[in-house]
Design an enzyme around this catalytic site. Sequence first.
Site, mmCIF file in Angstrom:
data_model
loop_
_atom_site.group_PDB
_atom_site.id
_atom_site.type_symbol
_atom_site.label_atom_id
_atom_site.label_comp_id
_atom_site.label_asym_id
_atom_site.label_seq_id
_atom_site.Cartn_x
_atom_site.Cartn_y
_atom_site.Cartn_z
ATOM 1 N N HIS A 112 -1.832 13.703 44.159
ATOM 2 C CA HIS A 112 -3.005 13.083 44.774
ATOM 3 C C HIS A 112 -2.790 11.570 44.745
ATOM 4 O O HIS A 112 -1.790 11.069 44.223
ATOM 5 C CB HIS A 112 -4.264 13.492 44.008
ATOM 6 C CG HIS A 112 -5.535 13.212 44.747
ATOM 7 N ND1 HIS A 112 -5.687 13.461 46.101
ATOM 8 C CD2 HIS A 112 -6.721 12.706 44.326
ATOM 9 C CE1 HIS A 112 -6.908 13.125 46.467
ATOM 10 N NE2 HIS A 112 -7.555 12.653 45.410
ATOM 11 N N ASP A 124 -16.344 11.316 42.916
ATOM 12 C CA ASP A 124 -16.995 12.588 43.235
ATOM 13 C C ASP A 124 -16.638 13.693 42.242
ATOM 14 O O ASP A 124 -17.150 14.808 42.347
ATOM 15 C CB ASP A 124 -16.667 13.029 44.673
ATOM 16 C CG ASP A 124 -15.182 13.176 44.947
ATOM 17 O OD1 ASP A 124 -14.388 12.403 44.383
ATOM 18 O OD2 ASP A 124 -14.801 14.058 45.743
#
Length: 316
Positions: A141, A67
């Site tokens: 992350h 994304d």
Amino acid sequence: MEIEFLGTGAGSPGKFRNVTSTALRLLDERNSVWLFDVGEATQHQILRTTLKPRKIDKIFITHLHGDHIFGLPGLLSSRSFQGGNTPLTIYGPKGIRDFVEVSLRVSETKLSYKIHYQELTNDGLVFEDPKFRVYAQHLDHRIECFGYRIVEKDHPGELQVDKLQAAQIPSGPVYGQLKAGQTVTLPDGRVVNGQDFLGPAQKGRVVAILGDTRQTQNASRLTQNADVLVHESTFAKGESKLARSYYHSTNIQAAELAKRTHVKMLLLNHISARYTGKMAVELQQQAREVFKNTRVVKDFDLVTIPFQKMIPEDAK
């Protein structure tokens, strides 16, 4: 300097939010546009703005989740078709070069310009020119991810023409030398220092644009005293455990970071498709309870980043 949001959604595109892409418009400062992440269909979003792909000369990728990068091959190709022939630099984690080059090779796409790649491994300064510095820091992350701090260098003070006239310094090329801060010998023999005729320097602006992340000390380094912070808000108040398990942040965590590091404006993006309409407004209201100058942005929002007002020394 302006920020235009081309996509503010998380994960997959929705009816009202495309996936992530943020444009830093530096048209007045250096006649260019920098993109931060290029989610799927970013080039379609650009068609609904006044941005020109040929003006894009730098792309900063936070991490390699789809994304954030699936729009790259199409955008790069269209830039070539639409008259872009100047070099472009892509910054990002290791692997971004492979992703782009394999996509272009398999599709037999030929570009009219050269791409330079800077795959990031260490934290620190990644770009500098006479007007800007860009720093990158690792975030927390699920895969390697970076945040970016864009620092505009201070603008020289304005030449105080009334002061020059009072000193009976005639106009002409000498004004340009004095504006540059040089020491000049006048025809009448006087030696004058340009610094004596300049107003206070205008402090440059600072923008922090973070990728997907849990809360980490590096985020504080990136955001300290920033004029604008662009931060993800994938989860809402009360969902901190869920956010941590998915390596993301809540709106409250972003607001606490903004408050703690003395940010002037917080812009929340990377909004989950779960939050639509009134629920998105609620995300904003929750965050404003912690940090008042917070805004949940939408696709195509355009935010101007003003200079901070300078306070003369004699007024302090």
